[in-house]
Design a protein around this motif. Structure first.
Motif, PDB file in Angstrom:
ATOM      1  N   SER A   1      -3.422  13.617 -16.875  1.00 54.98           N
ATOM      2  CA  SER A   1      -2.090  13.846 -17.442  1.00 54.98           C
ATOM      3  C   SER A   1      -1.686  15.311 -17.296  1.00 54.98           C
ATOM      4  CB  SER A   1      -2.064  13.431 -18.918  1.00 54.98           C
ATOM      5  OG  SER A   1      -2.270  12.034 -19.060  1.00 54.98           O
TER       6      SER A   1
ATOM      7  N   ALA B   1      -3.296   7.706 -17.672  1.00 54.74           N
ATOM      8  CA  ALA B   1      -2.616   8.999 -17.720  1.00 54.74           C
ATOM      9  C   ALA B   1      -1.110   8.840 -17.541  1.00 54.74           C
ATOM     10  CB  ALA B   1      -3.173   9.925 -16.642  1.00 54.74           C
ATOM     11  N   SER B   2      -0.380   9.802 -18.083  1.00 53.40           N
ATOM     12  CA  SER B   2       1.081   9.772 -17.990  1.00 53.40           C
ATOM     13  C   SER B   2       1.619  11.182 -18.039  1.00 53.40           C
ATOM     14  CB  SER B   2       1.674   8.948 -19.141  1.00 53.40           C
ATOM     15  OG  SER B   2       3.071   9.135 -19.237  1.00 53.40           O
TER      16      SER B   2
ATOM     17  N   LEU C   1       2.596  12.031 -21.639  1.00 52.61           N
ATOM     18  CA  LEU C   1       1.598  11.884 -22.694  1.00 52.61           C
ATOM     19  C   LEU C   1       1.735  12.941 -23.779  1.00 52.61           C
ATOM     20  CD1 LEU C   1      -0.961  10.321 -23.638  1.00 52.61           C
ATOM     21  CD2 LEU C   1      -2.302  12.073 -22.437  1.00 52.61           C
TER      22      LEU C   1
END
Length: 371
Positions: free
Chosen positions: A20, A138-139, A142
């Protein structure tokens, strides 16, 4: 591999947090750095590269950190501490080292022991995550709206702190300066104890004889309170073992709160038994006993509710502000460095005022004062 990059950022650990962080670094349109990832799991490293969380991956730590201007340690606390001596021969003088570990005091002490003033160590802890793990979870979003604790070493340069602030702000997080020991004490209460309570509640129900029936009735409340059980067991174990003293302290306080609730509930049963035996009670007998028991329970709920209002839902829920306010920038927060104790003191003042208001309200309606 990216071309024409002026510097290199190494991410050690390409799981949920590391990937992330990488996604946010890679998202900068005008970036002049290459992002290199390394992970003991080749599968994680490959996934991070394929999802463009890094420009490239390497197999060995020395390859990753050599000539890197900034190193991000996105691994558990104990692993991060153990890596520091291994990395030291390959880290360039003047480089920046930051981390995402859940505990700070031990890591910062070890970093000072290993590096001295050779590099700028700026401890970090993003208060964000997921019950899922690995780069697939993951982002780039996040960290939006999340608090990101910062614990710069005394020898860290202001310019290095601003570099890490840039990373945090580009991720949409809110930087909070705090002393490492105070950080560990506070996150034990708001992060580590909830993890253990989640496990305990789940085991309480799952290990009971009525498990199957309870499962049919479990709703959102039970789901939300046991969600943390789904996290990475290795990470959870690392958190608990690196912050034992603070967690034990808060667990004992929590046990005291449970004892208060138990006593309130037992009071009702005790009074009922005494009434059934014909023992005289002060005041209005049965109505007095019921009123006393109910008032005590209502007082517990009322006090908790009032004090809960003191907290900011946007911060507790890690939600992005929807009222048009902007995330504080580095120019607003640089002066807050090492003011964690002061801010915490102000919060305690607010809580105390809420408690006093609750006592006054209880007196006005004839309920007993909480002691």
């Amino acid at each position: 591999m990216a071309d024409s990059k002026e510097s290199k950022i190494a991410i050690i650990g390409t799981g949920l947090i590391g990937a992330s962080v990488g996604l946010n670094l890679m998202a900068r349109k005008d970036r002049k750095y290459e992002v290199v990832g390394v992970d003991r799991s080749r599968q994680n490293a490959r996934a991070a590269r394929e999802m463009k969380a890094v420009d490239s991956t390497v197999r060995y730590l020395d390859e990753a950190v050599r000539d890197a201007s900034m190193i991000v340690l996105a691994v558990p606390s104990r692993a991060a501490e153990e890596l520091l001596p291994t990395l030291e021969p390959y880290v360039a003088t003047g480089a920046i080292i930051t981390d995402t570990c859940s505990t700070k005091a031990s890591f910062m002490a070890k970093a000072e022991e290993v590096f001295g003033n050779k590099v700028s160590v700026i401890g970090g802890h993003p208060m964000a995550g997921s019950e899922r793990s690995g780069p697939s979870a993951a982002s780039v979003d996040l960290f939006q709206g999340a608090a990101w604790a910062l614990t710069p070493s005394p020898v860290a340069s202001e310019s290095s702190v601003r570099v890490v602030l840039g990373l945090i702000e580009s991720a949409g997080a809110v930087p909070i300066y705090v002393d490492p020991a105070e950080h560990d004490e506070l996150v034990a209460a708001v992060s580590h104890v909830p993890l253990l309570l989640s496990v305990a509640l789940f085991k309480l129900v799952h290990d009971s004889a009525c498990r199957d029936d309870a499962e049919q009735l479990a709703g959102p409340g039970f789901r939300d309170m046991t969600r943390l059980v789904m996290g990475d067991p290795e990470m959870a174990t690392d958190i608990v073992t690196t912050n034992r003293t603070a967690i034990l302290s808060w667990l004992r306080r929590y046990q005291g709160e449970l004892d208060t609730i138990i006593q309130a509930l037992e009071l009702s049963d005790e009074e009922a038994e005494r009434l059934a035996e014909g023992i005289d009670l002060p005041g209005d007998g049965k109505e007095s006993a019921a009123a006393t028991a109910d008032a005590l329970m209502e007082g517990l709920f009322t006090r908790a509710r009032m004090e809960r209002f003191v907290f900011d839902d946007r911060l507790i829920g890690r939600q992005v502000p929807k009222d048009g306010t902007e995330t504080p920038r580095s120019s607003d927060v640089i002066g807050q460095m090492f003011m964690g104790a002061y801010l915490y003191g102000r919060l305690k003042e607010q809580l105390n005022r809420g408690e006093e208001r609750e006592r006054e309200a209880a007196l006005r309606r004839g309920a007993p004062r909480n002691r």
